[in-house]
Design a protein around this motif. Structure first.
Motif, PDB file in Angstrom:
ATOM      1  N   UNK A  50      -5.693  -2.990  -0.904  1.00 47.44           N
ATOM      2  CA  UNK A  50      -6.772  -2.511  -0.049  1.00 47.44           C
ATOM      3  C   UNK A  50      -7.952  -3.472  -0.088  1.00 47.44           C
ATOM      4  N   UNK A  51      -8.335  -3.989   1.055  1.00 47.98           N
ATOM      5  CA  UNK A  51      -9.471  -4.910   1.129  1.00 47.98           C
ATOM      6  C   UNK A  51     -10.765  -4.134   1.002  1.00 47.98           C
ATOM      7  N   UNK A 117      -2.482   2.524   5.173  1.00 48.92           N
ATOM      8  CA  UNK A 117      -2.289   1.507   6.206  1.00 48.92           C
ATOM      9  C   UNK A 117      -3.287   0.384   5.957  1.00 48.92           C
ATOM     10  N   UNK A 118      -2.761  -0.813   5.733  1.00 47.57           N
ATOM     11  CA  UNK A 118      -3.594  -1.960   5.381  1.00 47.57           C
ATOM     12  C   UNK A 118      -3.457  -3.034   6.454  1.00 47.57           C
ATOM     13  N   UNK A 119      -4.565  -3.519   6.927  1.00 52.06           N
ATOM     14  CA  UNK A 119      -4.544  -4.575   7.931  1.00 52.06           C
ATOM     15  C   UNK A 119      -4.220  -5.908   7.282  1.00 52.06           C
ATOM     16  N   UNK A 120      -3.495  -6.751   8.019  1.00 51.82           N
ATOM     17  CA  UNK A 120      -3.173  -8.094   7.539  1.00 51.82           C
ATOM     18  C   UNK A 120      -4.360  -9.028   7.779  1.00 51.82           C
ATOM     19  N   UNK A 121      -4.333 -10.120   7.057  1.00 49.09           N
ATOM     20  CA  UNK A 121      -5.394 -11.127   7.239  1.00 49.09           C
ATOM     21  C   UNK A 121      -5.264 -11.833   8.573  1.00 49.09           C
ATOM     22  N   UNK A 126       1.302  -7.169  12.146  1.00 49.54           N
ATOM     23  CA  UNK A 126       1.026  -5.737  12.258  1.00 49.54           C
ATOM     24  C   UNK A 126       0.523  -5.206  10.919  1.00 49.54           C
ATOM     25  N   UNK A 127      -0.260  -4.124  10.934  1.00 52.56           N
ATOM     26  CA  UNK A 127      -0.734  -3.535   9.672  1.00 52.56           C
ATOM     27  C   UNK A 127       0.430  -3.145   8.768  1.00 52.56           C
TER      28      UNK A 127
END
Length: 210
Positions: A50-51, A117-121, A126-127
Motif C-alpha cells: 500500500x502506497x 486494490x493497489x494502483x501500479x506505478x 491495471x490495479x
C-alpha cells in the motif's frame, strides 16, 4: 510456440492481478437473523504494498458479486446490501477494513472475501488486487421469543386452576353425600323411635300401699 507463450503471459498476468493467495485460515462468523455482524479484516500486513500517497481501497466480495467497496469518501454498496454494509472510513485509515453488516438476513449467509486494490506505478498496468481475508458467515434463525415460555406458564396455570376446581367439586360432593347419609340415618332413627313401645318409668307408678 507463439500461442503457448501468449497463454503463459496471460496466466501470469492473472496471477499478478489477483495477488498472492493468503495463507490465513478461513474465519467463521455466526449471526442471528435481524442482528448485526462484523466480518473481520486488517490490511496492515500488506503495508509494503500500500502506497502512503494512496487512500486505502478495500473491496468485499461474495462469489462473483461485489458487496462493498470504499476508497476514501467514495463507496459502493452491492445490490441487496444498500444501507446495510459499511467499512467506516476512519477505521479503514487505521488499517481496520472489517465489514459491518446490519440487519442480517438468511440470504446473507456465504463466504466473503476482502481485497486491497493497489494502483501500479505505471499507468498502463491495471490495479493489483491483493487478497486479505476469507470469512464464512452462517446465519441462524431468530431466537424463540419468551412468548413460548409465557404460554407454557399460562398452560400450567390453567391446569392448576382446573385441578383446584375439580378438587373443590369432589370435596363438596363428598360433604353432600356425607350430609345426606347422616340426615338419612337421623330420620331413620326418628322413624324407628315413633313406632317403638313406650316404656313406663317406676317413678310414674302410683305408690304401693302396705
Amino acid at each position: 510456440m507463439n500461442m503457448i507463450s501468449h497463454l503463459w503471459v496471460f496466466i501470469l498476468s492473472l496471477i499478478t492481478c489477483t495477488g498472492p493467495v493468503s495463507a490465513q485460515p478461513q474465519i467463521n462468523i455466526t449471526a442471528t437473523v435481524g442482528s448485526s455482524a462484523v466480518l473481520p479484516c486488517d490490511w496492515r500486513n500488506v503495508t509494503k504494498i500500500q502506497s502512503s500517497s494512496q487512500s486505502p481501497h478495500v473491496r468485499w466480495r461474495i462469489i462473483s458479486e461485489t458487496v462493498f467497496e470504499r476508497q476514501g469518501e467514495k463507496l459502493y454498496q452491492g445490490e441487496g446490501y444498500e444501507g446495510r454494509v459499511d467499512v467506516p472510513e476512519d477505521q479503514l485509515l487505521k488499517g481496520n477494513c472489517s465489514l459491518v453488516l446490519n440487519n442480517v438476513s438468511a440470504e446473507d449467509a456465504g463466504v466473503y472475501e476482502s481485497y486491497l486494490v493497489v494502483k501500479r506505478s505505471k499507468r498502463a498496468l491495471a490495479p493489483k488486487r491483493v487478497f486479505l481475508h476469507r470469512v464464512e458467515l452462517s446465519v441462524d434463525a431468530p431466537e424463540t421469543p419468551n412468548n413460548e415460555s409465557s404460554d407454557s406458564g399460562s398452560h400450567t396455570g390453567v391446569i392448576i386452576t382446573v385441578f383446584v376446581i375439580v378438587a373443590l367439586v369432589l370435596i363438596l360432593l363428598s360433604l353432600g353425600l356425607l350430609w345426606k347419609f347422616k340426615a338419612g340415618t337421623y330420620f331413620a332413627n326418628e322413624a324407628r323411635g315413633n313406632y317403638a313401645p313406650t316404656s313406663v318409668s317406676h317413678l310414674d307408678s302410683p305408690p304401693q300401699s302396705d
